[in-house]
Design a protein around this motif. Sequence first.
Motif, mmCIF file in Angstrom:
data_model
loop_
_atom_site.group_PDB
_atom_site.id
_atom_site.type_symbol
_atom_site.label_atom_id
_atom_site.label_comp_id
_atom_site.label_asym_id
_atom_site.label_seq_id
_atom_site.Cartn_x
_atom_site.Cartn_y
_atom_site.Cartn_z
ATOM 1 N N UNK A 112 0.791 -1.217 0.000
ATOM 2 C CA UNK A 112 0.000 0.000 0.000
ATOM 3 C C UNK A 112 0.823 1.266 0.000
ATOM 4 N N UNK A 113 2.137 1.140 -0.082
ATOM 5 C CA UNK A 113 3.024 2.306 -0.133
ATOM 6 C C UNK A 113 3.865 2.263 -1.402
ATOM 7 N N UNK A 114 4.423 3.413 -1.758
ATOM 8 C CA UNK A 114 5.257 3.489 -2.954
ATOM 9 C C UNK A 114 6.570 2.742 -2.794
ATOM 10 N N UNK A 115 6.955 2.443 -1.541
ATOM 11 C CA UNK A 115 8.203 1.725 -1.319
ATOM 12 C C UNK A 115 8.186 0.345 -1.943
ATOM 13 N N UNK A 116 7.008 -0.239 -2.119
ATOM 14 C CA UNK A 116 6.921 -1.561 -2.742
ATOM 15 C C UNK A 116 7.322 -1.520 -4.212
ATOM 16 N N UNK A 117 7.290 -0.347 -4.825
ATOM 17 C CA UNK A 117 7.770 -0.179 -6.200
ATOM 18 C C UNK A 117 9.151 0.460 -6.243
ATOM 19 N N UNK A 118 9.443 1.327 -5.276
ATOM 20 C CA UNK A 118 10.709 2.056 -5.285
ATOM 21 C C UNK A 118 11.882 1.143 -4.946
ATOM 22 N N UNK A 143 9.419 4.053 -18.158
ATOM 23 C CA UNK A 143 8.250 4.884 -17.864
ATOM 24 C C UNK A 143 6.994 4.300 -18.478
ATOM 25 N N UNK A 144 7.058 3.885 -19.727
ATOM 26 C CA UNK A 144 5.896 3.324 -20.405
ATOM 27 C C UNK A 144 5.450 2.020 -19.751
ATOM 28 N N UNK A 145 6.409 1.178 -19.383
ATOM 29 C CA UNK A 145 6.049 -0.111 -18.771
ATOM 30 C C UNK A 145 5.449 0.074 -17.392
ATOM 31 N N UNK A 146 5.967 0.994 -16.609
ATOM 32 C CA UNK A 146 5.355 1.265 -15.304
ATOM 33 C C UNK A 146 3.991 1.926 -15.468
ATOM 34 N N UNK A 147 3.855 2.759 -16.477
ATOM 35 C CA UNK A 147 2.579 3.446 -16.720
ATOM 36 C C UNK A 147 1.492 2.423 -17.081
ATOM 37 N N UNK A 148 1.807 1.488 -17.946
ATOM 38 C CA UNK A 148 0.801 0.543 -18.450
ATOM 39 C C UNK A 148 0.586 -0.661 -17.538
ATOM 40 N N UNK A 149 1.449 -0.848 -16.545
ATOM 41 C CA UNK A 149 1.311 -2.023 -15.685
ATOM 42 C C UNK A 149 0.084 -1.892 -14.791
ATOM 43 N N UNK A 150 -0.657 -2.978 -14.676
ATOM 44 C CA UNK A 150 -1.830 -3.011 -13.802
ATOM 45 C C UNK A 150 -1.750 -4.124 -12.762
ATOM 46 N N UNK A 151 -1.049 -5.207 -13.075
ATOM 47 C CA UNK A 151 -1.013 -6.358 -12.167
ATOM 48 C C UNK A 151 -0.208 -6.031 -10.917
ATOM 49 N N UNK A 152 1.057 -5.636 -11.107
ATOM 50 C CA UNK A 152 1.932 -5.355 -9.964
ATOM 51 C C UNK A 152 1.423 -4.147 -9.183
ATOM 52 N N UNK A 153 0.966 -3.135 -9.893
ATOM 53 C CA UNK A 153 0.475 -1.933 -9.213
ATOM 54 C C UNK A 153 -0.738 -2.246 -8.349
ATOM 55 N N UNK A 154 -1.687 -3.012 -8.879
ATOM 56 C CA UNK A 154 -2.874 -3.359 -8.098
ATOM 57 C C UNK A 154 -2.541 -4.284 -6.943
ATOM 58 N N UNK A 155 -1.567 -5.178 -7.132
ATOM 59 C CA UNK A 155 -1.220 -6.144 -6.096
ATOM 60 C C UNK A 155 -0.493 -5.482 -4.931
ATOM 61 N N UNK A 156 0.457 -4.595 -5.228
ATOM 62 C CA UNK A 156 1.303 -4.019 -4.185
ATOM 63 C C UNK A 156 0.707 -2.753 -3.571
ATOM 64 N N UNK A 157 0.014 -1.961 -4.371
ATOM 65 C CA UNK A 157 -0.495 -0.684 -3.870
ATOM 66 C C UNK A 157 -1.930 -0.757 -3.367
ATOM 67 N N UNK A 158 -2.693 -1.733 -3.837
ATOM 68 C CA UNK A 158 -4.060 -1.895 -3.362
ATOM 69 C C UNK A 158 -4.952 -0.733 -3.771
ATOM 70 N N UNK A 159 -5.787 -0.274 -2.844
ATOM 71 C CA UNK A 159 -6.748 0.796 -3.125
ATOM 72 C C UNK A 159 -6.218 2.180 -2.781
ATOM 73 N N UNK A 160 -5.062 2.238 -2.124
ATOM 74 C CA UNK A 160 -4.561 3.548 -1.690
ATOM 75 C C UNK A 160 -4.034 4.367 -2.854
ATOM 76 N N UNK A 161 -3.475 3.703 -3.839
ATOM 77 C CA UNK A 161 -2.962 4.374 -5.022
ATOM 78 C C UNK A 161 -3.630 3.755 -6.244
ATOM 79 N N UNK A 162 -3.812 4.551 -7.257
ATOM 80 C CA UNK A 162 -4.400 4.033 -8.482
ATOM 81 C C UNK A 162 -3.758 4.717 -9.678
ATOM 82 N N UNK A 163 -3.933 4.143 -10.840
ATOM 83 C CA UNK A 163 -3.394 4.700 -12.081
ATOM 84 C C UNK A 163 -4.496 4.769 -13.127
#
Length: 317
Positions: free
Chosen positions: A160-166, A230-250
Motif C-alpha cells: 500500500x506504499x510506494x516503497x513496494x515499487x521504489x 516509464x511506459x512499462x510502469x505506466x501501463x502495468x496493472x497487475x503489480x500496481x494493483x497487487x502491491x499498492x491496493x486501493x490507496x494508489x491508483x493509475x
Amino acid sequence: MKGIVSKKGEQIIPKQISFYSIEKRTKRAVEIASVYFLLLLVGFVFVYPIIYMVSYSLMDTSDLVNPLVKWIPTKLYTGNYKDAVKVLDYAKTLTQTIIISTIPALLQTISASVVGYGFSRFNFPGKNIMFAAAVATFILPPQVTMIPQFLMFKDLNLLGTLWSLILPATFTQGIRSAIFIIIFYQFFNMFPKSLEEAAKIDGASTLTIFYRIVAPSALPAYLISFLFSLVWYWNDTVITALYLGEKWTTLPLQLQRFEDMFRRVYQSIPGVTTGRTLNEAIVMAGTLLTILPLLLIYFFAQDWFVESIDRTGITGE
C-alpha cells in the motif's frame, strides 16, 4: 547503321538508347513503391486504433445508433470527454500515475546503469554466473516471483506504499530491469577505454570516471531506458494493483474499472434515476485520455528518441 560524317570526313557513331538503364530505373521505382506501400500498410495497422478512438469518442448517442455514420460524426460532441474525466477522476488519477511511473523508472534507469557498468568494466569471481542470473530475471515470468515478493513486502509492512515499487527499482529488480542492464552493458562495452585510462593517470577514481566521463556520454542509453521503463510502469496493472491496493491508483487501473466507476458516479444515487447508460463513445474517450500523456511524450521526444537509438550503435576503438 550509317553514321554521321563530320566536316573533316570522320564518321561519328550516334549514341544508342540504353534499354538496360531504363529497366534499372523501372526496377528501382517498383522497389521504392513497394517499400512505401509496406510502410503505409504497417503504419495504418498502428494508426487505425487511434483514428477509431478519436472518431467514436466525438459521437453522440444518435450517431452511434445511426447505421449511416461510420467514421465522421454528424457533429462534434465533447460530452463524452466530460463524462470520462469525471469517471476517471482524471486530475487526481493522472497525478498519481505520474508519480507511480516516473520515480521507479528514474531509479531503475540509474541503478541499471551502475550494474551495467560494473559488468562491463570489472572482472570478479562469478561474474558470468551473476550476469546470467540477471538476464534470467527477464526470462522468468513475473508470476513466479510475484507471490514471494508480495509476502516479503507484507512482512515489511510495505504494501500500500510506494516503497513496494521504489525498492525493487532501486536494486534493479523493477519491471524488465534485465533489459536495461543489457542496454548499458552493451553501450559501455563500446565506450573507448582510453578515455578512462587517461582519467586514471590523472588520478581520477572509479566513481569520478563514471559520473563525470562515462555517464554523460551514455545519455542516449539513459534516455532510451527511462522512456521504456516509464511506459512499462505506466501501463502495468497487475503489480500496481497487487502491491499498492486501493490507496494508489493509475489511469490504466481506472480504465479497467471504468464500467463500475461509471455506475457509481451516475447510477448509484439513492432515490434518483439519472437515465445515464455507458456507451462505446464514453469508453473510447476514457481510453484516449488514458494514453494521451504517453502520446504527448512521444510526440515531443521522438527526435531525441530516434537519435538515441542511432547513437547507441556507436562503436568504440
